[in-house]
Design a protein around this motif. Structure first.
Motif, PDB file in Angstrom:
ATOM      1  N   LYS A 109      12.738  -4.326 -16.181  1.00  0.00           N
ATOM      2  CA  LYS A 109      13.682  -4.297 -15.069  1.00  0.00           C
ATOM      3  C   LYS A 109      14.853  -3.380 -15.413  1.00  0.00           C
ATOM      4  CE  LYS A 109      16.167  -8.509 -16.471  1.00  0.00           C
ATOM      5  NZ  LYS A 109      16.562  -9.869 -16.042  1.00  0.00           N
ATOM      6  N   ILE A 141      15.368  -1.487  -9.998  1.00  0.00           N
ATOM      7  CA  ILE A 141      14.430  -2.572  -9.689  1.00  0.00           C
ATOM      8  C   ILE A 141      14.773  -3.735 -10.611  1.00  0.00           C
ATOM      9  CG2 ILE A 141      12.009  -3.259  -9.564  1.00  0.00           C
ATOM     10  CD1 ILE A 141      11.265  -0.332  -9.222  1.00  0.00           C
ATOM     11  N   ASN A 142      15.193  -4.851 -10.036  1.00  0.00           N
ATOM     12  CA  ASN A 142      15.772  -5.922 -10.852  1.00  0.00           C
ATOM     13  C   ASN A 142      14.756  -6.949 -11.363  1.00  0.00           C
ATOM     14  OD1 ASN A 142      15.158  -7.325  -8.566  1.00  0.00           O
ATOM     15  ND2 ASN A 142      17.261  -7.931  -8.068  1.00  0.00           N
ATOM     16  N   THR A 198       8.086  -4.841 -13.847  1.00  0.00           N
ATOM     17  CA  THR A 198       6.905  -4.420 -13.085  1.00  0.00           C
ATOM     18  C   THR A 198       5.876  -3.831 -14.040  1.00  0.00           C
ATOM     19  OG1 THR A 198       7.825  -2.203 -12.649  1.00  0.00           O
ATOM     20  CG2 THR A 198       8.239  -3.923 -10.996  1.00  0.00           C
ATOM     21  N   LEU A 201       9.374   4.048 -11.264  1.00  0.00           N
ATOM     22  CA  LEU A 201       8.778   3.829  -9.953  1.00  0.00           C
ATOM     23  C   LEU A 201       7.784   4.939  -9.652  1.00  0.00           C
ATOM     24  CD1 LEU A 201       8.757   2.195  -7.284  1.00  0.00           C
ATOM     25  CD2 LEU A 201      10.621   3.669  -6.473  1.00  0.00           C
ATOM     26  N   SER A 241      13.259  -4.113  -1.971  1.00  0.00           N
ATOM     27  CA  SER A 241      12.964  -4.338  -3.389  1.00  0.00           C
ATOM     28  C   SER A 241      13.449  -3.227  -4.311  1.00  0.00           C
ATOM     29  CB  SER A 241      11.453  -4.516  -3.579  1.00  0.00           C
ATOM     30  OG  SER A 241      10.750  -3.375  -3.120  1.00  0.00           O
ATOM     31  N   VAL A 242      13.812  -2.078  -3.739  1.00  0.00           N
ATOM     32  CA  VAL A 242      14.225  -0.932  -4.562  1.00  0.00           C
ATOM     33  C   VAL A 242      15.594  -0.448  -4.115  1.00  0.00           C
ATOM     34  CG1 VAL A 242      13.657   1.399  -5.342  1.00  0.00           C
ATOM     35  CG2 VAL A 242      11.812  -0.238  -4.885  1.00  0.00           C
ATOM     36  N   ASN A 243      16.577  -0.588  -4.989  1.00  0.00           N
ATOM     37  CA  ASN A 243      17.960  -0.205  -4.680  1.00  0.00           C
ATOM     38  C   ASN A 243      18.182   1.261  -5.032  1.00  0.00           C
ATOM     39  OD1 ASN A 243      20.706  -0.268  -4.095  1.00  0.00           O
ATOM     40  ND2 ASN A 243      21.235  -0.899  -6.186  1.00  0.00           N
TER      41      ASN A 243
END
Length: 307
Positions: free
Chosen positions: A129, A133-134, A137, A209, A234-236
């Motif tokens: 993370k 993306i917190n 993944t 990503l 979901s993606v800042n």
């Protein structure tokens, strides 16, 4: 470098085969060959029979052999992003490897129910993370075994040993990081193939990503880029946060990038994958090296790979 052997990197797409050969001479890496041959007809890599694909590859490779002496006995290959099954998923980093792999296979069976899981070769990259993306993944990339079979057959017919097979964008990313100083900030690497855009976003030089998006015509590309560089639940990530933009891919030229920038308001740049390697003197008269270097980033990236 002890134990290093000469290495040929090949990029294969529907229209051509490209070669980048790295030789190890006098204790240094030398860029020995940069060449490409267009096929007489476009291949349908997902549909054509193995015999046809290998025959077309061999004819093109014979042209390369006529022009160049190839010193490598090991070869690695890149294939277009669109023939890989690639997804990025949340995951539990406490899972043991076997449990994680079983979870990956289960999720693939849900996402791609039309694919027999045992027909796939699967690799994954765990991504911690971060401020974009917190949650943790995992990037999973899978390839049907049939592609390994016809590459193996091609290599056996040319006395070559396969070393690596990779996604052309992943290999291009390796070439990008080896030729550019991108250790800080957020970078977008865009790979453009016949009907697909592949996006790799990196933070401080590490990918966080990955996305692949299809398009019907080139006029759709600017809007797809603007959409994929906008925030989601979901993606800042906002495009104003991106520090550098790079583009590469099939037949991506300066004029194409200029048009892309004019229609997105962004600042994409081409890059030279050969920037930090010494070329054989004969390459200075080679148009592929002097004027088309950016399109060889996948073949360069896979040729640079030694482990």
């Amino acid at each position: 470098m002890a134990g290093y052997t000469n290495h040929a990197g090949f990029n294969i797409n529907s229209s051509r085969i490209q070669l980048v050969e790295i030789n190890y001479k006098n204790s240094q890496f030398i860029l020995q060959n940069v060449d490409e041959v267009y096929f007489d007809e476009r291949l349908k890599l997902t549909e054509d029979k193995e015999t046809k694909i290998v025959s077309v590859l061999q004819a093109a490779f014979n042209e390369i052999l006529i022009r160049n002496r190839i010193n490598s006995k090991t070869a690695s290959f890149t294939l277009p992003p669109e023939i890989f099954f690639t997804v990025q998923l949340p995951y539990d980093n406490t899972l043991l490897y076997q449990d994680l792999f079983e979870d990956i296979k289960w999720q693939f069976s849900i996402l791609f129910p039309y694919v027999f899981i045992n027909d796939l070769v699967i690799q994954h990259i765990e991504i911690a993370k971060n401020r974009i993306i917190n949650h943790d993944t995992i990037l999973v990339s899978a390839l049907k075994r049939k592609y390994l079979h016809w590459l193996k057959y091609f290599c056996e017919g040319n006395s070559l040993k396969i070393k690596f097979i990779d996604n052309s964008h992943f290999a291009s990313e390796r070439a990008l990081t080896s030729s550019q100083d991108i250790n800080e900030g957020i970078t977008l690497s865009l790979y453009i193939s016949s009907n697909y855009l592949s996006f790799i976003f990196s933070l401080n030089g590490k990918p966080f990503l990955f996305k692949v998006v299809s398009f019907g015509s080139a006029e759709e590309i600017p809007q797809i880029i603007l959409k994929e560089t906008s925030p989601t639940e979901s993606v800042n990530l906002n495009r104003s946060m991106i520090d550098s933009f790079y583009a590469t891919g099939e037949d991506v030229s300066n004029s194409f990038v200029n048009s892309l920038n004019a229609n997105t308001g962004l600042d994409f740049k081409l890059f030279n994958p050969f920037k930090n390697i010494n070329p054989d003197p004969g390459l200075f008269e080679n148009i592929n090296f002097s004027r088309k270097s950016s399109t060889f980033s996948p073949a360069a990236g896979i040729a640079f790979r030694i482990s």
